[in-house]
Motif scaffolding. Structure first.
Motif, PDB file in Angstrom:
ATOM      1  N   GLY A 162      -5.572  -2.623  -1.824  1.00 19.10           N
ATOM      2  CA  GLY A 162      -5.156  -2.962  -3.173  1.00 19.10           C
ATOM      3  C   GLY A 162      -6.294  -2.974  -4.163  1.00 19.10           C
ATOM      4  O   GLY A 162      -6.275  -3.709  -5.163  1.00 19.10           O
ATOM      5  N   TYR A 163      -7.304  -2.128  -3.905  1.00 20.19           N
ATOM      6  CA  TYR A 163      -8.515  -2.121  -4.733  1.00 20.19           C
ATOM      7  C   TYR A 163      -8.598  -0.812  -5.501  1.00 20.19           C
ATOM      8  O   TYR A 163      -8.550   0.269  -4.915  1.00 20.19           O
ATOM      9  CB  TYR A 163      -9.755  -2.265  -3.836  1.00 20.19           C
ATOM     10  CG  TYR A 163     -11.053  -2.346  -4.590  1.00 20.19           C
ATOM     11  CD1 TYR A 163     -11.548  -3.575  -5.016  1.00 20.19           C
ATOM     12  CD2 TYR A 163     -11.795  -1.202  -4.868  1.00 20.19           C
ATOM     13  CE1 TYR A 163     -12.743  -3.655  -5.711  1.00 20.19           C
ATOM     14  CE2 TYR A 163     -12.982  -1.269  -5.564  1.00 20.19           C
ATOM     15  CZ  TYR A 163     -13.460  -2.500  -5.985  1.00 20.19           C
ATOM     16  OH  TYR A 163     -14.638  -2.569  -6.680  1.00 20.19           O
TER      17      TYR A 163
ATOM     18  N   PRO B  61      -3.386  -5.347  -8.315  1.00 27.87           N
ATOM     19  CA  PRO B  61      -2.070  -5.783  -7.852  1.00 27.87           C
ATOM     20  C   PRO B  61      -1.247  -6.434  -8.959  1.00 27.87           C
ATOM     21  O   PRO B  61      -1.696  -7.348  -9.643  1.00 27.87           O
ATOM     22  CB  PRO B  61      -2.419  -6.795  -6.743  1.00 27.87           C
ATOM     23  CG  PRO B  61      -3.732  -6.314  -6.219  1.00 27.87           C
ATOM     24  CD  PRO B  61      -4.468  -5.792  -7.416  1.00 27.87           C
TER      25      PRO B  61
ATOM     26  N   TRP C 287      -0.862  -2.524 -12.165  1.00 24.48           N
ATOM     27  CA  TRP C 287      -1.320  -1.148 -12.052  1.00 24.48           C
ATOM     28  C   TRP C 287      -0.913  -0.322 -13.268  1.00 24.48           C
ATOM     29  O   TRP C 287       0.190  -0.449 -13.788  1.00 24.48           O
ATOM     30  CB  TRP C 287      -0.741  -0.483 -10.797  1.00 24.48           C
ATOM     31  CG  TRP C 287      -1.207  -1.116  -9.536  1.00 24.48           C
ATOM     32  CD1 TRP C 287      -0.506  -1.963  -8.718  1.00 24.48           C
ATOM     33  CD2 TRP C 287      -2.507  -0.979  -8.952  1.00 24.48           C
ATOM     34  NE1 TRP C 287      -1.273  -2.364  -7.657  1.00 24.48           N
ATOM     35  CE2 TRP C 287      -2.514  -1.774  -7.772  1.00 24.48           C
ATOM     36  CE3 TRP C 287      -3.652  -0.282  -9.304  1.00 24.48           C
ATOM     37  CZ2 TRP C 287      -3.626  -1.879  -6.946  1.00 24.48           C
ATOM     38  CZ3 TRP C 287      -4.765  -0.376  -8.485  1.00 24.48           C
ATOM     39  CH2 TRP C 287      -4.742  -1.166  -7.319  1.00 24.48           C
TER      40      TRP C 287
ATOM     41  N   VAL D 133       2.641   0.662  -3.688  1.00 27.76           N
ATOM     42  CA  VAL D 133       1.306   0.141  -3.937  1.00 27.76           C
ATOM     43  C   VAL D 133       1.159  -1.353  -3.673  1.00 27.76           C
ATOM     44  O   VAL D 133       0.110  -1.809  -3.207  1.00 27.76           O
ATOM     45  CB  VAL D 133       0.847   0.493  -5.375  1.00 27.76           C
ATOM     46  CG1 VAL D 133       1.642  -0.276  -6.420  1.00 27.76           C
ATOM     47  CG2 VAL D 133      -0.637   0.249  -5.551  1.00 27.76           C
ATOM     48  N   ASP D 134       2.147  -2.156  -3.935  1.00 25.36           N
ATOM     49  CA  ASP D 134       2.032  -3.595  -3.730  1.00 25.36           C
ATOM     50  C   ASP D 134       2.862  -4.098  -2.549  1.00 25.36           C
ATOM     51  O   ASP D 134       3.186  -5.279  -2.457  1.00 25.36           O
ATOM     52  CB  ASP D 134       2.443  -4.346  -5.005  1.00 25.36           C
ATOM     53  CG  ASP D 134       1.378  -4.266  -6.092  1.00 25.36           C
ATOM     54  OD1 ASP D 134       0.192  -4.181  -5.732  1.00 25.36           O
ATOM     55  OD2 ASP D 134       1.740  -4.278  -7.287  1.00 25.36           O
TER      56      ASP D 134
END
Length: 354
Positions: free
Chosen positions: A154-155, A182, A185, A83-84
């Protein structure tokens, strides 16, 4: 199956008991929100004296729910890992219709769990299409990353959606929503089982008790094709902006539906969805006390091409606006809302549960 046998032996599904009558939608709507307590609703029972089928179904749906959660968590672990981090992004039908390596890896992780437990079931994945036994009465609908564009930027919100349908009806599902942002989460894990209620992170959830549109917050979504249906939904967006507290567009159908289920918003509608977009969330809504129909008010199946979900209290008010617009699209604008076809799948959309 041993679980079914033990269920039958435990409950001795041979005794007929007096049960309260089934309650109407309007009566259920009077109860208000049921947050933090069981959302299992009274269901009408057959007059048959012996009911092993229902007992077996309860056991089976509980097992399906456990596997749906295991599979969704497996996909979510893949998403969480990525995710990041930098992403390799490509497009599908349009420049805005994105797919990432994470979509593909998440679906692979999910399918591995499903095939391990149910190798004979059919599977419909957004990325991989249809696989498995097309003669099975069970069809798994998988969206490994619902809201890919949000993920790519990243929204929030985006989610992993896994649902098991018997015929055209969802019977078990899990939605893993990624909220926060970010570096911060968090996951909200929604699960539901037919006739078994809905939970979020293990806590029972319920739709809101709001009964007036003017006091509601609602959501919708827009597809990639800017056609007559897209334009008509822009009009609905404007209409409901004027008569509610606001309209939101998050970009994830599964998340929108779960927000209805837990009372964050009162309704969600969208045309042109696919089975993997709506199967998981629609069951969570129903089991949390909400109502699910098509946008023209018909009974819903996962193969339908429009959906309206609500907290039940506002459903008729919403339909009074949305139904005429949808009917006009079909009758006068030539918009095709015919059911989604799963190539080779043998159970028709009208099939019902026992």
């Amino acid at each position: 199956m041993s679980a079914r046998t033990s269920c039958t032996m435990r409950t001795m599904c041979t005794m007929r008991t007096m049960t309260p009558r089934s309650r109407s939608r309007s009566e259920m709507a009077q109860d208000g929100p049921r947050i933090g307590r069981s959302t299992t609703h009274p269901r009408p029972r057959s007059d048959r004296r012996f009911r092993p089928t229902r007992c077996d179904a309860t056991s089976t749906y509980r097992e399906l729910q456990a596997v749906a959660e295991e599979a969704a968590r497996a996909g979510a672990a893949v998403v969480q890992e990525a995710v990041d981090k930098p992403r390799n992004i490509s497009s599908k039908s349009t420049s805005a219709d994105l797919v990432t390596e994470t979509d593909l890896a998440s679906e692979a992780a999910i399918l591995a769990v499903l095939r391990k437990h149910f190798p004979s079931h059919a599977i419909l994945g957004e990325e991989g299409g249809v696989t498995g036994d097309m003669n099975s009465e069970y069809l798994w609908c998988v969206d490994p990353l619902d809201g890919t564009t949000n993920f790519a930027h990243g929204y929030p919100s985006f989610a992993v959606l896994v649902a098991c349908c018997r015929h055209a009806t969802p019977v078990a599902s899990t939605v893993v929503e990624f909220a926060g942002g970010p570096g911060t989460w968090v996951q909200r894990v929604y699960t539901a089982r037919r006739n078994g209620g809905a939970t979020m992170n293990g806590v029972p959830i319920s739709v809101s008790g709001t009964r007036e549109l003017v006091q509601s917050l609602v959501t919708t979504g827009f597809g990639y094709d800017h056609d007559a249906a897209w334009l008509a939904n822009m009009g609905l967006f404007q209409t409901f902006t004027d008569v509610t507290r606001g309209v939101r567009r998050l970009g994830s159908a599964g998340v929108d539906m779960c927000h209805v289920a837990c009372g964050l918003v009162e309704a969600y509608w969208e045309p042109r969805l696919k089975p993997w977009d709506q199967a998981a969330g629609s069951l969570v809504v129903e089991e949390a006390g909400g109502t699910v129909t098509t946008m023209d008010g018909r009974a819903f199946s996962v193969f339908d091409r429009s959906v309206l979900v609500s907290n039940t209290h506002l459903h008729d008010q919403l339909l009074s606006v949305i139904e005429p617009v949808t009917t006009d699209l079909i009758a006068n604008k030539g918009v095709d809302f015919s059911p989604f076809k799963v190539q080779g799948y043998s159970v028709h959309a009208g099939a019902q549960l026992d």
